[in-house]
Design an enzyme around this catalytic site. Structure first.
Site, PDB file in Angstrom:
ATOM      1  N   GLU A 151       0.798  -1.349  -0.074  1.00  0.00           N
ATOM      2  CA  GLU A 151       0.130  -0.004   0.091  1.00  0.00           C
ATOM      3  C   GLU A 151       0.825   1.228   0.089  1.00  0.00           C
ATOM      4  OE1 GLU A 151      -3.211   0.153  -0.378  1.00  0.00           O
ATOM      5  OE2 GLU A 151      -3.817  -1.855   0.442  1.00  0.00           O
ATOM      6  N   CYS A 165      -2.164   9.434   2.267  1.00  0.00           N
ATOM      7  CA  CYS A 165      -1.633   8.693   0.949  1.00  0.00           C
ATOM      8  C   CYS A 165      -2.882   9.161  -0.230  1.00  0.00           C
ATOM      9  CB  CYS A 165      -1.699   7.266   1.034  1.00  0.00           C
ATOM     10  SG  CYS A 165      -3.153   6.411   1.854  1.00  0.00           S
TER      11      CYS A 165
HETATM   12  P1  NAP Z   1       8.625   4.717   4.327  1.00  0.00           P
HETATM   13  O1  NAP Z   1       9.792   5.459   4.591  1.00  0.00           O
HETATM   14  O2  NAP Z   1       8.386   4.002   3.116  1.00  0.00           O
HETATM   15  O3  NAP Z   1       8.581   4.015   5.792  1.00  0.00           O
HETATM   16  C1  NAP Z   1       7.320   3.069   6.031  1.00  0.00           C
HETATM   17  C2  NAP Z   1       7.804   2.127   6.709  1.00  0.00           C
HETATM   18  O4  NAP Z   1       8.521   1.213   6.114  1.00  0.00           O
HETATM   19  C3  NAP Z   1       8.562   2.466   8.000  1.00  0.00           C
HETATM   20  O5  NAP Z   1       8.112   1.294   9.232  1.00  0.00           O
HETATM   21  C4  NAP Z   1       9.935   2.132   7.603  1.00  0.00           C
HETATM   22  O6  NAP Z   1      11.005   1.935   8.749  1.00  0.00           O
HETATM   23  C5  NAP Z   1       9.673   1.046   6.588  1.00  0.00           C
HETATM   24  N1  NAP Z   1      10.796   0.849   5.753  1.00  0.00           N
HETATM   25  C6  NAP Z   1      11.209   1.642   4.910  1.00  0.00           C
HETATM   26  N2  NAP Z   1      12.229   1.293   3.922  1.00  0.00           N
HETATM   27  C7  NAP Z   1      12.249  -0.024   4.205  1.00  0.00           C
HETATM   28  C8  NAP Z   1      13.085  -1.342   3.878  1.00  0.00           C
HETATM   29  N3  NAP Z   1      13.899  -1.026   2.941  1.00  0.00           N
HETATM   30  N4  NAP Z   1      13.134  -2.409   4.576  1.00  0.00           N
HETATM   31  C9  NAP Z   1      12.190  -2.554   5.619  1.00  0.00           C
HETATM   32  N5  NAP Z   1      11.465  -1.695   6.072  1.00  0.00           N
HETATM   33  C10 NAP Z   1      11.400  -0.300   5.327  1.00  0.00           C
HETATM   34  O7  NAP Z   1       7.368   5.702   4.345  1.00  0.00           O
HETATM   35  P2  NAP Z   1       6.987   6.873   5.088  1.00  0.00           P
HETATM   36  O8  NAP Z   1       7.491   7.961   4.960  1.00  0.00           O
HETATM   37  O9  NAP Z   1       6.902   6.366   6.719  1.00  0.00           O
HETATM   38  O10 NAP Z   1       5.113   7.014   4.884  1.00  0.00           O
HETATM   39  C11 NAP Z   1       4.915   7.731   3.872  1.00  0.00           C
HETATM   40  C12 NAP Z   1       4.518   7.076   2.475  1.00  0.00           C
HETATM   41  O11 NAP Z   1       3.563   6.123   2.914  1.00  0.00           O
HETATM   42  C13 NAP Z   1       3.893   8.175   1.631  1.00  0.00           C
HETATM   43  O12 NAP Z   1       4.386   7.651   0.406  1.00  0.00           O
HETATM   44  C14 NAP Z   1       2.602   7.623   1.723  1.00  0.00           C
HETATM   45  O13 NAP Z   1       1.641   8.050   0.630  1.00  0.00           O
HETATM   46  C15 NAP Z   1       2.486   6.281   2.027  1.00  0.00           C
HETATM   47  N6  NAP Z   1       1.134   5.655   2.640  1.00  0.00           N
HETATM   48  C16 NAP Z   1       0.557   4.800   1.917  1.00  0.00           C
HETATM   49  C17 NAP Z   1      -0.661   4.355   2.284  1.00  0.00           C
HETATM   50  C18 NAP Z   1      -1.709   3.408   1.607  1.00  0.00           C
HETATM   51  O14 NAP Z   1      -2.494   2.915   2.391  1.00  0.00           O
HETATM   52  N7  NAP Z   1      -1.333   3.189   0.420  1.00  0.00           N
HETATM   53  C19 NAP Z   1      -1.118   4.833   3.594  1.00  0.00           C
HETATM   54  C20 NAP Z   1      -0.304   5.678   4.377  1.00  0.00           C
HETATM   55  C21 NAP Z   1       0.788   5.904   3.688  1.00  0.00           C
HETATM   56  P3  NAP Z   1      11.804   3.081   9.299  1.00  0.00           P
HETATM   57  O15 NAP Z   1      10.805   4.173  10.057  1.00  0.00           O
HETATM   58  O16 NAP Z   1      12.511   2.235  10.251  1.00  0.00           O
HETATM   59  O17 NAP Z   1      12.539   3.692   8.422  1.00  0.00           O
END
Ligand code: NAP
Length: 472
Positions: A246, A280
């Site tokens: 997602e 999102c």
């Molecule tokens: P993010 O940087 O991708 O992080 C999301 C989660 O993934 C965090 O727990 C992060 O851990 C972990 N993570 C990141 N890279 C990883 C990897 N290579 N291996 C394992 N875990 C990893 O995203 P964010 O900045 O927190 O959230 C914002 C994004 O989420 C936006 O793009 C938003 O649109 C999207 N989003 C989508 C939805 C949906 O339902 N489609 C809902 C909400 C948000 P760490 O904190 O340890 O880095």
């Protein structure tokens, strides 16, 4: 077991220096640090989740439903505490944190009310067999990697359907909001769930990779950026595990000639500003036809200009800080890039100097393909308005993005509005109303917005073994 509520740091046993660390985004002050699990602790979490699954899957469904209802009641009782922690860690205004807590309780009650019907056996006539039917059965331990923008809701969105199905769940929260998600462990225990069916796992990205490769983890879901999605998806594929992704979005909000302009402007602006634009499915790109654009812009910009930016605990505040200084700096870079390349500023805003991660809501028009904001997700309070000639141009522009999460169309000519809705390459579309992510229907995106669906019946199907029984 790791003493997560004791704020000491211990990375020594892993050599890992990743830290779960919460800064108050309104002040920049340190709230708390939590130790990343050592490798031994990460293994113990998984071993317990695996052991718990062997007995949890045999607990009769009515008993699982009773526990789910108890948890919903407990979340209601703890709503103020949960909302306070979310606002402290993530910075959204307190009233909006309270809305967030209403969502997981609604998810709990939705699945409690509907799971028996959703899991009903399906009988199929198969030549050569007297009877054949399929059942949705649990598959094992599910790993859920979740973001910070709604740390309680996001953790519970995949957790609830998987638990009620009979899977157990490990949730890896975002590093900056672990304190919110850890409250869930207490509430699951208090509701009477067997130990370890739900666990918040403060693990590093490297430990996530090891989990995905471990045969005891049977499925992985990630909500987050497309960058993280690509990494998790690749690892899941390599290990042949089902995956749900997602991811981000740059949702179009199309306003046609026949639209109720006042309703469209109010909806587009207020929905864009929820959680300071860090949603999102926020309507990140408004696309308005020329005939109504002047009036739309007048009303849309009025909403942006009237926001009160400030302390998220102040009831007067409508927009709090962004989640972190890094998030605010990134948004400022995107904003400045657009201005430098000729965008028109309709409402001036931008990064506010000083402590905290504040970004004053801004509205831009005249965005062109050379600018970052044309292609990238703007995760904050920037309204972007494109003016186009007609519905055809609106469709072309709406689909000219790598994302395909949500979308909205406003137009009182329903034939035209429905035609536009059908032409949008997105996972969902609201006509004359913002859709969001209703619990009852599948939620997810196309293209770089993700793979698979959550919520509704999809929440149960995603990680079920759809098993066929055939009798001679
Ligand atoms: P993010 O940087 O991708 O992080 C999301 C989660 O993934 C965090 O727990 C992060 O851990 C972990 N993570 C990141 N890279 C990883 C990897 N290579 N291996 C394992 N875990 C990893 O995203 P964010 O900045 O927190 O959230 C914002 C994004 O989420 C936006 O793009 C938003 O649109 C999207 N989003 C989508 C939805 C949906 O339902 N489609 C809902 C909400 C948000 P760490 O904190 O340890 O880095």
């Amino acid at each position: 077991m790791a003493d997560y509520l004791n704020p000491k740091l211990d990375c020594s046993a892993t050599g890992s220096h990743e830290t779960y660390r919460t800064l108050n985004p309104a002040t920049g002050e340190l709230v708390r640090e939590f130790a990343n699990a050592t490798d031994g602790e990460a293994e113990a979490l998984l071993a317990r989740a695996y052991e718990a699954q062997l007995t949890w899957r045999a607990v009769p469904l009515p008993s699982r439903i009773t526990l789910v209802r108890k948890l919903a009641d407990l979340m209601d009782a703890n709503a103020d505490r949960l909302a306070h922690q979310v606002t402290l860690e993530m910075g959204k205004p307190l009233a909006q944190a309270k809305w967030e807590i209403l969502l997981p309780t609604a998810i709990l009650r939705y699945y409690a009310d509907h799971v028996e019907e959703l899991l009903a056996e399906t009988t199929v006539d198969v030549p050569g067999f007297s009877r054949a039917y399929t059942r949705r059965e649990p598959i094992g331990v599910v790993l859920a990697v979740e973001p910070w923008n709604a740390p309680i809701y996001q953790a519970m969105r995949p957790t609830v359907p998987n638990l009620i199905l009979g899977n157990t769940v490990l949730v890896k929260p975002a590093k900056i909001t672990a304190g919110s998600t850890l409250i869930l462990d207490e509430l699951f225990a208090e509701a009477g769930f067997p130990a370890s069916v739900y666990q918040t796992a403060l693990v590093s990205q490297e430990q996530v990779s090891r989990y995905i490769a471990d045969p005891r983890i049977r499925a992985v879901t990630l909500t987050g950026s497309d960058r993280a999605g690509a990494s998790i998806g690749e690892q899941a594929g390599r290990n042949i595990k089902p995956v749900v992704l997602e991811l981000g979005g740059s949702d179009p909000f199309i306003v046609l000639d026949s639209a109720d302009v006042a309703a469209a402007a109010q909806t587009a602006a207020t929905c864009r500003l929820v959680q300071g634009g860090q949603v999102c499915v926020s309507p990140k790109r408004v696309i308005v036809t020329a005939k109504v654009s002047d009036e739309f812009i007048r009303q849309y910009t009025e909403v942006f200009a009237s926001q009160k930016l400030g302390d998220p605990f102040d009831p007067e505040t409508t927009v709090g800080p962004l989640s972190s200084p890094e998030a605010a700096d990134l948004l400022q870079e995107q904003y400045q890039d657009a201005i430098d390349k000729g965008a028109t500023v309709l409402v001036p805003g931008g990064r506010v100097p000083g402590p905290g991660a504040f970004f004053k809501p801004a509205v831009l028009t005249g965005i062109s393909r050379e600018m970052r904001l044309y292609h990238e997700e703007a995760f904050g309070p920037i309204g972007i308005i494109y003016q186009v000639a007609d519905a055809y141009a609106a469709i072309a522009l709406a689909n000219d993005t790598k994302y395909g999460l949500g979308s909205t169309v406003f137009g009182q000519d329903l034939a035209e509005a429905n035609h536009v809705a059908q032409a949008l390459d997105t996972g969902g579309v609201g006509v004359n109303k913002y859709l969001g992510a209703p619990i009852e229907i599948p939620f997810g995106g196309t293209k770089a917005s993700g793979v698979g669906r959550e919520l509704g019946y999809s929440g149960l199907d995603a990680f079920a073994n759809i098993k066929t029984y055939a009798l001679a």
